[in-house]
Design a protein around this motif. Structure first.
Motif, mmCIF file in Angstrom:
data_model
loop_
_atom_site.group_PDB
_atom_site.id
_atom_site.type_symbol
_atom_site.label_atom_id
_atom_site.label_comp_id
_atom_site.label_asym_id
_atom_site.label_seq_id
_atom_site.Cartn_x
_atom_site.Cartn_y
_atom_site.Cartn_z
ATOM 1 N N SER A 97 -20.101 31.982 -58.630
ATOM 2 C CA SER A 97 -20.544 33.178 -59.305
ATOM 3 C C SER A 97 -21.830 32.490 -59.602
ATOM 4 O O SER A 97 -22.535 33.639 -60.327
ATOM 5 C CB SER A 97 -19.751 32.325 -60.565
ATOM 6 O OG SER A 97 -19.751 31.439 -60.798
ATOM 7 N N GLU A 98 -22.381 31.295 -59.777
ATOM 8 C CA GLU A 98 -23.555 30.922 -60.227
ATOM 9 C C GLU A 98 -24.579 31.920 -59.155
ATOM 10 O O GLU A 98 -26.034 31.897 -59.172
ATOM 11 C CB GLU A 98 -24.313 29.453 -59.583
ATOM 12 C CG GLU A 98 -24.896 29.022 -60.422
ATOM 13 C CD GLU A 98 -25.411 27.578 -59.884
ATOM 14 O OE1 GLU A 98 -25.949 26.583 -59.415
ATOM 15 O OE2 GLU A 98 -23.855 26.695 -59.817
ATOM 16 N N ALA A 99 -24.647 31.901 -57.507
ATOM 17 C CA ALA A 99 -25.151 32.733 -56.687
ATOM 18 C C ALA A 99 -25.071 34.339 -56.886
ATOM 19 O O ALA A 99 -26.450 35.300 -56.417
ATOM 20 C CB ALA A 99 -24.425 32.412 -55.115
ATOM 21 N N SER A 100 -24.144 34.383 -57.618
ATOM 22 C CA SER A 100 -23.942 35.745 -57.796
ATOM 23 C C SER A 100 -24.858 36.513 -59.122
ATOM 24 O O SER A 100 -24.600 37.399 -59.902
ATOM 25 C CB SER A 100 -22.703 36.493 -58.338
ATOM 26 O OG SER A 100 -22.456 36.288 -57.597
ATOM 27 N N ALA A 101 -25.652 35.401 -60.126
ATOM 28 C CA ALA A 101 -25.924 35.526 -61.695
ATOM 29 C C ALA A 101 -27.174 36.229 -61.740
ATOM 30 O O ALA A 101 -27.416 36.756 -60.106
ATOM 31 C CB ALA A 101 -25.792 33.799 -61.902
ATOM 32 N N SER A 102 -27.329 36.655 -62.114
ATOM 33 C CA SER A 102 -28.403 37.524 -62.427
ATOM 34 C C SER A 102 -30.188 37.055 -62.421
ATOM 35 O O SER A 102 -30.974 37.338 -62.399
ATOM 36 C CB SER A 102 -28.865 38.348 -63.197
ATOM 37 O OG SER A 102 -28.038 37.989 -64.611
ATOM 38 N N TRP A 103 -29.675 35.481 -62.586
ATOM 39 C CA TRP A 103 -31.339 34.983 -62.833
ATOM 40 C C TRP A 103 -31.203 33.571 -61.936
ATOM 41 O O TRP A 103 -30.258 33.364 -62.312
ATOM 42 C CB TRP A 103 -31.450 34.606 -64.162
ATOM 43 C CG TRP A 103 -31.538 35.888 -65.357
ATOM 44 C CD1 TRP A 103 -31.288 36.519 -66.003
ATOM 45 C CD2 TRP A 103 -33.048 36.429 -64.783
ATOM 46 N NE1 TRP A 103 -31.791 37.684 -66.680
ATOM 47 C CE2 TRP A 103 -32.541 37.584 -66.194
ATOM 48 C CE3 TRP A 103 -34.133 36.403 -64.766
ATOM 49 C CZ2 TRP A 103 -33.662 38.640 -66.201
ATOM 50 C CZ3 TRP A 103 -34.747 37.591 -64.359
ATOM 51 C CH2 TRP A 103 -35.083 38.478 -65.107
ATOM 52 N N PRO A 104 -32.419 33.523 -61.308
ATOM 53 C CA PRO A 104 -31.819 31.684 -60.984
ATOM 54 C C PRO A 104 -31.967 31.078 -61.983
ATOM 55 O O PRO A 104 -33.040 31.127 -62.643
ATOM 56 C CB PRO A 104 -33.456 32.175 -60.628
ATOM 57 C CG PRO A 104 -34.598 33.347 -60.757
ATOM 58 C CD PRO A 104 -33.685 33.699 -61.635
ATOM 59 N N ALA A 105 -31.002 30.102 -61.029
ATOM 60 C CA ALA A 105 -31.517 28.747 -62.582
ATOM 61 C C ALA A 105 -31.978 27.920 -62.514
ATOM 62 O O ALA A 105 -33.415 28.449 -61.803
ATOM 63 C CB ALA A 105 -29.614 27.752 -61.519
ATOM 64 N N ASP A 106 -32.445 27.456 -63.713
ATOM 65 C CA ASP A 106 -33.409 26.445 -64.250
ATOM 66 C C ASP A 106 -33.953 25.494 -62.950
ATOM 67 O O ASP A 106 -35.183 24.673 -63.051
ATOM 68 C CB ASP A 106 -33.543 26.370 -65.490
ATOM 69 C CG ASP A 106 -32.388 25.586 -66.454
ATOM 70 O OD1 ASP A 106 -31.998 24.910 -64.756
ATOM 71 O OD2 ASP A 106 -32.623 24.775 -66.749
#
Ligand SMILES: Nc1ncnc2c1ncn2[C@@H]1O[C@H](COP(=O)(O)OP(=O)(O)OP(=O)(O)O)[C@@H](O)[C@H]1O
Length: 877
Positions: free
Chosen positions: A755-764
């Protein structure tokens, strides 16, 4: 009576009385004189008697003193003579036979034959000089003479180093029987016999030998071999002792030759021991007249009688001859490395070339070997054990002592198993190194890539030099150095032992190696890059033979005993080389250019270390140790310079770098893959070797962590293989902010990461997902899809998978099957996976060449690599 008469009477009386008185007085005086005279005579007589007595006593005293003096003198003389004789005939030259054994001496002694019979009990040996002095003629009683001959021979043999004396026997009466007890020397070549009809030939041969020595060895510089040996501490030719027994008359020609030898032989090391031939007295000839008992005589002892020793017991002769024959058969004693070293180190300039002696010729003259524009490169060949490595050491020692590290640099590679070049690099026991050495590669027999790396490196250096030459408008190194005196342009000598390993195989590596070699050989000559290729194997040399252009550049050929195919076809001189000798030929092996050289022993660790320490202490300031590549050693991440340079970077923009293992390269580099925020920036490790896969993942994790502050990155470790569990746990311990997952909670991790990988923004902050045995993912299709999502979309959102699949096909399955795209895997490391299985992950036509081998892996990063690189996983972190 008249008064006058009376007066006259009185006067007469007075006169008479006076006269009487005077007479009496005279008588008394005479009497007294007489007595005095008597007394004086008495005294004189007494004195004379006393004097005679004194004189007699004094004479007796003096006689006694003279007697004593002469006794003392004789004793002192006898003692001095005995002492001098002991000095002149030490050890085997004078020891009694019951306690006798060979003891080679540095200079030729005199030899004991008996004792001088002095009127004094001191034992004074009777000595004869032979070697380096003259000749001995034995005459008189035949049987006693035989023993004298045997004694002189044995003492001469026993005091000379084995092999430095050879005997020729001529014994027509007994056909060698007179020398039978020395027969064990014959098979070793120390003794040979001339047949009954061969005296003339023997004398001619010896005369010829004397002439040759005078012409080529003494060559007008020395008057005798003794003088040459004293000046140079070398004896290039053995002594030859010809034993001529029991001939009566010689013909005129032989007589003339014999006279020549008696006159001129000793200076050339040819000595005659004669029994039974009439010889005229002359300088340097000692005559022994053999007689039993105390009646023998020697010409040097004048009238003094001599008691001759008995001959040596048979057992003593046999034991000594056996020992000498064994020593001769074992070869000459090694020459010391020191003989190649100059008086002062580092005095030579390499601008025009590199010259150093490699040893002495049979004539005792140093043989110098040069590497320069011509000949530029060397080929060395010799079957195993013939001293090839030793020769390389000796040559390197002679060069390193003459040229400073500013003038000469070595690059050394040994494809044989073993560590022969390791001595030049710091070790556990000895921290010194040879300051000229830039690179040492040992145990590279399976790592041909290292050879290729060296050739590539030298190719780069060649280009750098050629560019500089172009800039200065010069054509060779000597000119470049003249134009750019401040530049650092040492001559480079690259030594590759067992080089054929590099060229074996018909793969792209061999092709590239040969191309590079050819280029280096052709253009290196003028740029001061010299190649020394060595091989013990005929096939090694044959590997080059197919490349005539390449072979032609190697015009310096060095053949060790029994080396084949390295010289011109008709040049068979190496076949008969003695041990520890080499044949140096600077003209591509043409027979006329043969030079035989006796190579000193350079293998001895202590002697080598003495030289290396001396050079090491003199090394230029700041000169570091050479790079040591040992194919048998597993490198450590903590010792990697690239790892040492990694430091936490604040902020989010920097792309983290994953270190994977050590590259096989001239510089000590770590293989790396950069995990940018871009599609495909995942890493796959492929193969079944758990230990190596775990080592690579650990290196990856630890090197990544080193680039972030404590909470700057997130690590998740998912371990799906029991065997990898301890490694996974150990790694997690070392990583900050690390979560450890197993098969039973893998779905949590993957669901979350997908789900992180499908997020619209990159992680910080980045998230590194490290999966051990990713092919064992439980949970069926859903979980597999999640992993695919992470692999495809994760990198852009800073989620990177570093996964280990136990086969290339298993990874393909994880990516979606046979027809799926492989671009989510931007970088991979293959362990025990064959090159053909990797084709799908390798762009372009064909598969990479890879034959798996222990503790080596193949790395490819499609974003930066044109081809693959072999790496060595780090062992301990
Ligand atoms: N000139 C020499 N004087 C004395 N000893 C020597 C000499 N040359 C070689 N040796 C000795 O002979 C042995 C074999 O020599 P070396 O290792 O140099 O041979 P090699 O041809 O390199 O053999 P390999 O290829 O099997 O290593 C060593 O013990 C070495 O010390």
């Amino acid at each position: 009576m008249s008064e006058s008469t009376t007066q006259q009477v009185m006067d007469i009386r007075a006169g008479l009385s006076h006269a009487l008185g005077a007479a009496e007085n005279a008588l008394a005086a005479a009497q007294s004189d007489y007595e005095t005279a008597i007394e004086r005579r008495e005294r004189v007589v007494q004195a004379a008697i006393a004097r005679r007595q004194n004189v007699a006593e004094a004479r007796d005293q003096r006689m006694r003193e003279i007697d004593e003096q002469s006794r003392d003198d004789l004793a002192a003389f006898a003692e001095a003579a005995a002492r001098a004789a002991d000095r002149a005939a030490p050890g085997a030259a004078g020891d009694p036979w019951d306690d006798w054994q060979p003891s080679p001496l540095d200079t030729a002694p005199e030899l004991r034959v008996g004792r001088l019979l002095l009127p004094h009990p001191e034992e004074v040996p009777a000595l004869v000089p032979l070697l380096d002095h003259g000749h001995v003629v034995v005459r008189g009683d035949r049987a006693v003479g035989d023993e004298v001959v045997a004694g002189v021979l044995l003492r001469a043999l026993g005091t000379a180093a084995p092999g430095s004396l050879s005997l020729i026997g001529y014994d027509p009466e007994h056909l060698g029987g007179g020398l039978a007890r020395f027969a064990t020397l014959a098979p070793a070549g120390v003794l040979r016999f001339a047949g009954p009809g061969e005296l003339s030939a023997l004398l001619d041969e010896l005369v010829d030998h004397v002439r040759r020595i005078n012409e080529t060895v003494l060559a007008g510089e020395y008057t005798s071999l003794r003088e040459l040996a004293a000046a140079t501490h070398r004896r290039p030719e053995p002594w030859r002792v010809a034993v001529l027994l029991g001939v009566s008359e010689l013909n005129r020609a032989d007589q003339t030759q014999l006279q020549r030898l008696l006159r001129t032989g000793a200076a050339a090391g040819v000595h005659l021991l004669i029994q039974g031939i009439p010889v005229q007295a002359g300088p340097g000839i000692e005559f022994i007249t053999a007689q039993p008992g105390d009646n023998a005589r020697m010409s040097s002892a004048g009238a003094l009688p001599v008691r001759l020793d008995g001959g040596p017991p048979q057992a003593v002769v046999a034991a000594a001859c056996r020992r000498i024959a064994e020593a001769v058969a074992a070869g000459p004693a090694p020459v010391a490395l020191d003989s190649l070293l100059p008086a002062e180190i580092w005095q030579e300039s390499s601008a025009a070339g590199l010259s150093a002696p490699l040893g002495d010729s049979p004539q005792g003259v140093p043989v110098t070997v040069t590497l320069s524009d011509y000949p530029p490169h060397a080929l060395i060949a010799g079957p195993s054990g013939t001293g090839k490595t030793n020769l390389i050491y000796a040559w390197m020692g002679a060069l390193a002592a003459r040229y400073s590290p500013d003038e000469l640099a070595f690059y050394l590679l040994d494809f044989k198993e073993g560590v022969s070049f390791a001595r030049f690099a710091p070790g556990r026991r000895d921290p010194s190194w040879l300051p000229h050495v830039q690179l040492v590669g040992v145990n590279v027999n399976t790592d041909r890539e290292f050879g290729l790396a060296l050739l590539r490196f030298l190719g780069e250096e060649l280009r750098r030099r050629a560019d500089a030459a172009k800039r200065y408008e010069v054509t060779n190194l000597a000119e470049l150095r003249a134009e750019d005196p401040a530049g650092h342009w040492p001559r480079i000598v690259a030594v590759v032992d067992e080089f054929q390993v590099l060229l074996s195989g018909r793969d792209s590596l061999a092709t590239e190696a040969v191309d590079l070699l050819e280029d280096l050989a052709r253009r290196g000559r003028s740029q001061g890059i010299h190649l020394i290729l060595a091989s013990q194997d005929v096939s090694g040399i044959e590997a080059l033979w197919g490349r005539p252009a390449l072979v032609a550049q190697f015009s310096l050929r060095i053949a060790l005993p029994r080396a084949r195919r390295i010289l011109a076809e008709t040049n068979t001189a190496a076949e008969s080389l003695p041990r520890y000798h080499a044949l140096v030929n600077a003209d591509s092996g043409a027979t006329e250019a043969n030079k035989v050289v006796r190579v000193p022993a350079a293998g001895d660790r202590d002697r080598w270390n003495a030289l290396q320490h001396r050079l090491w202490r003199s090394r230029p300031e700041g000169q570091g140790p050479p790079r040591l590549f040992d194919g048998d050693v597993i490198p450590r991440l903590s010792e990697s310079p690239d790892f040492g340079r990694l430091a936490p970077v604040e902020g989010t923009s920097a792309a983290p770098m994953v270190l994977l293992g050590e590259t096989i390269d001239v510089a000590s580099r770590s293989a790396r893959t950069v995990l940018r925020r871009a599609p495909g920036r995942n890493l796959a490790i492929l193969g079944t070797r758990t230990e190596e896969a775990c080592a690579i993942l650990a290196t990856a994790g630890v090197s990544l962590a080193a680039q972030f502050p404590p909470d700057g990155a997130r690590f998740s470790i998912l371990c799906l293989d029991q065997d990898a569990r301890p490694a996974a746990e150990a790694l997690c311990e070392r990583l900050p902010d690390c979560g450890l997952f197993w098969a039973d909670n893998a779905d949590w991790l993957l669901e979350d990461a997908a789900s992180e990988a499908s997020a619209s923004w990159p992680a910080d902050r980045p998230h590194f997902l490290m999966i051990y045995a990713a092919d064992a993912l439980p949970g069926g299709k859903a979980v597999a899809d999640q992993l695919r999502t992470i692999l495809r979309q994760g990198p852009e959102r800073r989620i990177h998978v570093l996964g280990w699949w136990r086969g290339a096909g298993l990874l393909r399955d994880a990516l979606g099957g046979h027809a799926s795209r492989t671009d989510p895997i931007g970088a991979w490391v293959a362990l025990d996976v064959h090159g053909s299985e990797l084709a799908a992950y390798y762009p372009g036509a064909g598969a990479p060449v890879w034959y798996p081998r222990p503790w080596r892996a193949l790395h490819f990063d499609r974003s930066v690599h044109r081809g693959t690189e072999v790496i060595i996983p780090y062992g301990q972190l």
